[in-house]
Design a protein around this motif. Structure first.
Motif, mmCIF file in Angstrom:
data_model
loop_
_atom_site.group_PDB
_atom_site.id
_atom_site.type_symbol
_atom_site.label_atom_id
_atom_site.label_comp_id
_atom_site.label_asym_id
_atom_site.label_seq_id
_atom_site.Cartn_x
_atom_site.Cartn_y
_atom_site.Cartn_z
ATOM 1 N N MET A 135 0.941 -0.967 0.070
ATOM 2 C CA MET A 135 0.177 -0.139 -0.012
ATOM 3 C C MET A 135 0.934 1.199 0.097
ATOM 4 N N HIS A 136 2.184 1.074 0.458
ATOM 5 C CA HIS A 136 2.994 2.155 0.257
ATOM 6 C C HIS A 136 2.612 3.594 0.606
ATOM 7 N N ARG A 137 2.416 4.493 -0.182
ATOM 8 C CA ARG A 137 2.254 5.695 0.040
ATOM 9 C C ARG A 137 0.550 6.151 0.145
ATOM 10 N N LYS A 138 -0.307 4.956 0.068
ATOM 11 C CA LYS A 138 -1.774 5.071 0.406
ATOM 12 C C LYS A 138 -1.920 5.132 1.989
ATOM 13 N N ILE A 139 -0.859 4.788 2.513
ATOM 14 C CA ILE A 139 -1.245 4.903 4.036
ATOM 15 C C ILE A 139 -0.095 5.652 4.951
ATOM 16 N N PRO A 140 -0.357 6.135 6.303
ATOM 17 C CA PRO A 140 0.778 6.561 7.046
ATOM 18 C C PRO A 140 1.927 5.891 7.014
ATOM 19 N N ARG A 141 3.164 6.622 7.135
ATOM 20 C CA ARG A 141 4.620 6.080 6.989
ATOM 21 C C ARG A 141 4.893 5.207 8.146
ATOM 22 N N PRO A 142 4.412 5.399 9.260
ATOM 23 C CA PRO A 142 4.759 4.385 10.103
ATOM 24 C C PRO A 142 4.517 2.993 10.148
ATOM 25 N N TYR A 143 3.173 2.663 9.210
ATOM 26 C CA TYR A 143 2.590 1.339 9.222
ATOM 27 C C TYR A 143 3.659 0.801 8.185
ATOM 28 N N TYR A 144 3.990 1.442 7.093
ATOM 29 C CA TYR A 144 4.881 0.992 6.054
ATOM 30 C C TYR A 144 6.068 0.569 6.515
ATOM 31 N N ILE A 145 6.819 1.523 7.461
ATOM 32 C CA ILE A 145 8.265 1.184 7.783
ATOM 33 C C ILE A 145 8.277 0.123 8.987
ATOM 34 N N ASN A 146 7.129 0.238 9.578
ATOM 35 C CA ASN A 146 7.164 -0.814 10.767
ATOM 36 C C ASN A 146 6.686 -2.299 10.191
ATOM 37 N N ALA A 147 6.047 -2.283 9.120
ATOM 38 C CA ALA A 147 5.909 -3.539 8.589
ATOM 39 C C ALA A 147 7.096 -4.134 7.880
ATOM 40 N N HIS A 148 7.891 -3.298 7.243
ATOM 41 C CA HIS A 148 9.277 -3.694 6.669
ATOM 42 C C HIS A 148 9.934 -4.389 7.951
ATOM 43 N N LEU A 149 10.159 -3.612 9.146
ATOM 44 C CA LEU A 149 10.912 -4.019 10.164
ATOM 45 C C LEU A 149 10.336 -5.382 10.727
ATOM 46 N N ALA A 150 9.132 -5.387 10.949
ATOM 47 C CA ALA A 150 8.701 -6.470 11.280
ATOM 48 C C ALA A 150 8.624 -7.737 10.611
ATOM 49 N N LYS A 151 8.715 -7.741 9.161
ATOM 50 C CA LYS A 151 8.994 -8.506 8.259
ATOM 51 C C LYS A 151 10.671 -9.119 8.605
ATOM 52 N N SER A 152 11.396 -7.884 8.567
ATOM 53 C CA SER A 152 12.928 -8.378 8.922
ATOM 54 C C SER A 152 13.105 -9.076 9.948
ATOM 55 N N ASN A 153 12.172 -8.870 10.898
ATOM 56 C CA ASN A 153 12.605 -9.584 12.277
ATOM 57 C C ASN A 153 12.432 -11.272 12.199
ATOM 58 N N ASN A 154 11.606 -11.606 11.010
ATOM 59 C CA ASN A 154 11.403 -12.870 10.644
ATOM 60 C C ASN A 154 12.307 -13.485 9.760
ATOM 61 N N PHE A 155 13.313 -13.010 9.162
ATOM 62 C CA PHE A 155 14.340 -13.443 8.459
ATOM 63 C C PHE A 155 15.255 -14.488 9.051
ATOM 64 N N ASP A 156 15.378 -15.554 8.264
ATOM 65 C CA ASP A 156 16.058 -16.809 8.575
ATOM 66 C C ASP A 156 17.145 -16.738 8.357
ATOM 67 N N MET A 157 18.340 -16.382 9.777
ATOM 68 C CA MET A 157 19.489 -16.159 9.748
ATOM 69 C C MET A 157 20.259 -17.307 9.399
ATOM 70 N N ASP A 182 17.108 5.361 2.340
ATOM 71 C CA ASP A 182 16.266 6.256 1.554
ATOM 72 C C ASP A 182 15.827 7.374 2.502
ATOM 73 N N ARG A 183 15.709 8.547 1.865
ATOM 74 C CA ARG A 183 15.670 9.783 2.428
ATOM 75 C C ARG A 183 14.336 9.813 3.354
ATOM 76 N N GLU A 184 13.279 9.332 2.475
ATOM 77 C CA GLU A 184 12.164 9.346 3.291
ATOM 78 C C GLU A 184 11.749 8.565 4.614
ATOM 79 N N ASN A 185 12.891 7.691 4.806
ATOM 80 C CA ASN A 185 12.864 7.040 5.978
ATOM 81 C C ASN A 185 13.681 7.637 7.211
ATOM 82 N N ARG A 186 13.933 8.768 7.113
ATOM 83 C CA ARG A 186 14.694 9.549 8.050
ATOM 84 C C ARG A 186 14.032 9.653 9.556
ATOM 85 N N PRO A 187 12.908 9.931 9.559
ATOM 86 C CA PRO A 187 12.083 9.996 10.695
ATOM 87 C C PRO A 187 12.029 8.699 11.512
#
Length: 839
Positions: free
Chosen positions: A245-267, A285-290
């Motif tokens: 959904m990217h820019r259709k939704i507030p940025r916190p949902y987008y970034i935290n979804a990335h981070l939550a998905k990264s926590n499931n990476f199989d090391m 990514d400059r948009e992720n500075r906050p």
């Protein structure tokens, strides 16, 4: 026609439509605008904690108490006023039936305004009124959903689940109504910990909602729930839906979804190179500075899992430096850095990190208590490491020759001069820059048409330079003055109250001396040399404190942290420093055990022979000669001996307890059981010799063993209990409810006490109207009281004793009558004579 149509009492086509249109396009229109404005305010004020399972509805409920007629938000107050106005001005209630089709929406607006204003009971009343008065309304299903939302806020979860399930079974809900009903049903299931049922309902809500914010939120919560169930693939699918959904939704949902998905990476099986590139793309990514603080934290976690501790350390610190107020993240950063330092046995640094962790945690929460317990376990090691470090540095200076001392302090003062010169040059450069700024300002004032813009910039710059922290000269002066007054202080809460006792007796610290010196003295090596301790008593005291610190560190590292290498280093260093006799034997015995655990057989055997040959009568030698016996844990162990004299304490054998405790304190000097013997000795002294003896003993324990549990307890007693026990004024008999009869016996009469008590028990057992008991209480080294308890007045106590003289038992002995409060004072302060004189 206009006047006729204004009537609310005539059920005509014109009247109905006139009031309906006015209600819909005027009052309710403005009310809904106010409601939406208020909802935006509530949404902006809410802070989502993405570290935990998100609530279904983004609304932060506060515990503030709102009185009737008051509102937390003016927009909701306005919406409520509009809803009430619609009912009062345009309601057409004729013969018990409402003919204005907009009034049900007015009540819905009223309930929603109250709901978002967190007045859930009045909101529930409004929704129930719709269901009661307007069963045929097209808003009936919406009202039912909102009613259950209010029920859930009032913790009526089971009722809400029952009503919502009935609604879903019996009604064909439209898309958004279905999404609202299933989402709030999911919240009710979450509240009762039925997370699998919540997951099913939430999936339906995510599919049918038409609001992108809700779709993103629902899918993110679905991912969180799948993670809790351990189904990482399903969780990643849900997070991917949010990411798409990217820019259709507030940025916190987008970034935290990335981070939550990264926590499931199989090391173990995943491509780590690609995964690191993925995290790097998020970082760059400059948009992720906050959100860089969270991204840095995730990268740090990646490096830590791959045992690249230096990279992890750097990224944890970058996360802290870029943090935008996420206390949970700060606590995680500090806690992880503390754990990393702890694992490397850098306990002092770990303690500092744990201190910072607790600052950013909720007080008295379970995670807070876990970190606090870790920090308390480090208290002793930090305390003794400080003493060892400071006193070692002092003794090194003491042992230097005059030439070496001069060379050492010459180097130190040269560094001070270089720093002072650099600060002076920096201050001069700052002054020149300020002067140029002033000239530019004058020039700009006389400039061309662009002068106004330059004037403003110059004026702002001038204002900035007036601020304290922009003037380097003032800053340098302030720093020096602070150090002069306070010395070097650690950056932490209550820094003024920082404990300086850890520096040891007669300590000498170069920084502290420099802070309190004049400018001329600061750069003179002889000034520092003159401050080095020269009194042999002071030097011996410093060495004694240092040696005891090394001994305690050896035991702490060995017993508490199982760091045998560190314990070995501390104890070996101690034995090289000419320690006191009381520390030599326990140090050697503990080193023998450490050598055995480390597999250093030759060293262990050598230490064993040393103990057996040089200390053949010691307990340690006996244990080494016969290791399979229960000598170390039987009647001769400190624990067994303590249990024995504790039993004697309970039998009021106070003199014997004091004598044995003194013997054991000397015998087991350096053993962790010594403070226990000390506090038992202090208690026995108090029982035998009174308050002052007890106070002296407790004070000694607090000063001598400040970091033991007994020492901390003694400090607490000094602060809270001793002031209460110090009161020795006798209370009036009129204020007392319980009285005693005392029969004193001297030491020469002790053999008579047992027979006397039997005779007294026989006499008191025949008294039915009082619940009388007897006891034998030691008063002091020469006197013991036989006491009768349970009398209700001073005259009654005296009368009872007189009656005993006359009955067949003929208990004719000198006695005192005393109230229970005064008896406590007499026993505490040993002032029976003062009491008798006051009567």
């Amino acid at each position: 026609m206009f006047i006729t149509s204004c009537s609310r009492k005539k059920d005509t086509f014109i009247n109905r439509n006139f009031h309906a249109l006015g209600t819909k396009y005027n009052i309710l229109y403005n009310g809904n605008i106010a409601l939406e404005k208020g909802r935006e305010t509530v949404d902006d004020a809410a802070t989502d904690n993405f570290w935990e399972l998100l609530p279904i509805e983004r609304m932060q409920v506060k515990d503030e108490i709102v009185l009737p007629g008051q509102s937390k938000n003016q927009d909701f107050e306005r919406a409520e006023e509009k809803a009430i106005k619609a009912v009062q001005k345009h309601g057409m209630n004729i013969k018990g039936k409402e003919h204005n089709p907009q009034i049900d929406e007015a009540y819905l607006l009223l309930g929603q305004a109250r709901y978002f204003d967190q007045r859930f009971v009045p909101a529930l009343e409004a929704f129930n009124y719709i269901l009661y008065k307007y069963p045929a309304s097209d808003k009936i299903n919406t009202a039912k959903v909102w009613r259950e939302k209010a029920n859930i806020r009032l913790e009526n979860n089971e009722l809400a689940i029952e009503n919502l399930k009935r609604l879903l079974e019996n009604e064909e809900l439209e898309d958004q109504d279905l999404a609202d009903a299933t989402s709030i049903l999911a919240q009710a299931y979450l509240n009762i910990k039925a997370k699998d049922s919540a997951l099913t309902q939430l999936a339906i809500a995510a599919d049918y909602t038409k609001k992108n914010k809700e779709k993103a939120r629902f899918n993110y919560i679905i991912g969180q729930l799948y993670n809790e169930f351990g189904e990482k693939d399903s969780a990643n699918i849900a997070f991917d839906k949010v990411i798409e959904m990217h820019r259709k939704i507030p940025r916190p949902y987008y970034i935290n979804a990335h981070l939550a998905k990264s926590n499931n990476f199989d090391m173990e099986n995943g491509n780590q190179i690609e995964f690191l590139e993925y995290l790097t793309d998020l970082e760059e990514d400059r948009e992720n500075r906050p959100f860089l603080d969270k991204i840095y934290y995730r990268i740090a976690e990646f490096h830590r899992e791959n045992q690249r501790d230096s990279m992890a350390f750097a990224y944890y610190n970058k996360s802290l430096r870029t943090n935008l107020g996420d206390k949970e993240l700060q606590a995680r950063d500090y806690a992880t850095l503390g754990d990393m330092s702890f694992d490397k046995a850098n306990y002092k640094i770990a303690g500092a990190y744990y201190d910072s962790t607790m600052i950013h945690m909720k007080l008295n929460s379970k995670p807070y208590r876990v970190i606090k317990r870790k920090r308390e376990n480090l208290e002793d090691v930090i305390y003794y490491e400080d003493i060892a470090q400071v006193n070692d540095s002092i003794l090194r200076l003491v042992n230097l020759s005059e030439t070496d001392r001069l060379a050492y302090f010459k180097t130190y003062t040269d560094e001070l001069k270089a720093i002072a010169e650099a600060e002076r040059e920096k201050a001069e450069a700052e002054e020149r820059r300020n002067s140029n700024t002033g000239l530019d300002k004058l020039a700009n004032n006389a400039g061309s048409t662009n002068s106004s813009r330059n004037d403003a910039r110059s004026k702002d710059a001038g204002k900035d330079q007036d601020f304290y922290f922009y003037n380097q000269t003032t800053v340098s002066y302030g720093k020096n003055e602070f150090v002069k007054i306070w010395g070097n202080r650690e950056l932490k809460d209550n820094w003024r109250l920082s404990n300086t006792a850890a520096k040891g007796a007669g300590t000498f610290q170069v920084e502290d001396v420099a802070a309190n010196a004049t400018n001329e003295e600061r750069f003179d090596p002889e000034f520092y040399i003159a401050k080095i301790p020269s009194d042999q008593k002071v030097i011996d005291s410093i060495a004694t404190d240092r040696n005891y610190a090394y001994y305690q560190l050896g035991l702490i590292y060995k017993e508490k942290f199982k760091e045998n290498e560190l314990a070995k280093s501390k104890l070996e260093t101690l034995l090289q420093n000419n320690p006191e006799d009381r520390l030599i034997l326990p140090s050697k015995y503990n080193l023998h055990k450490i050598y055995m655990e480390l597999g250093l057989s030759s060293k262990a055997n050598a230490m064993k022979e040393d103990i057996i040959n040089n200390y053949p009568e010691s307990r340690y030698a006996q244990i080494l000669l016969n290791p399979k016996s229960e000598f170390s844990s039987d009647e001769n162990s400190p624990e067994s001996l303590y249990a024995g004299i504790f039993k004697q304490f309970g039998n009021q054998e106070y003199a014997e307890v004091i004598s044995k405790a003194e013997t054991y304190i000397t015998q087991f000097e350096g053993d962790p059981m010594v403070p226990k013997f000390e506090i038992l000795k202090a208690s026995a002294n108090g029982r035998l010799h009174g308050f002052e003896a007890y106070k002296k003993g407790v004070n000694f324990i607090a000063l001598t063993y400040p970091n033991s549990e007994e020492g901390k307890k003694a400090k607490e007693i000094l602060e809270n209990v001793i002031p209460v026990l110090a009161k020795k004024e006798f209370v009036s008999n009129d204020d007392a409810k319980h009285f005693n009869v005392l029969y004193p016996f001297s030491n020469e009469e002790k053999d008579q006490i047992e027979d006397f008590v039997k005779q007294l028990d026989d006499a008191t057992s025949k008294v039915n109207h009082f619940n009388l008991t007897t006891s034998v209480d030691v008063y002091d080294a020469n006197t013991t009281f036989v006491v009768v308890h349970g009398l209700t007045s001073s005259q009654g106590a005296s009368g009872f004793a007189e009656i005993l003289k006359e009955n067949k038992n003929k208990i004719d002995r000198n006695f005192y009558s005393i109230s229970s409060p005064n008896y406590e004072i007499v026993q505490r302060h040993k002032n029976i004579n003062e009491y008798l004189e006051s009567q």
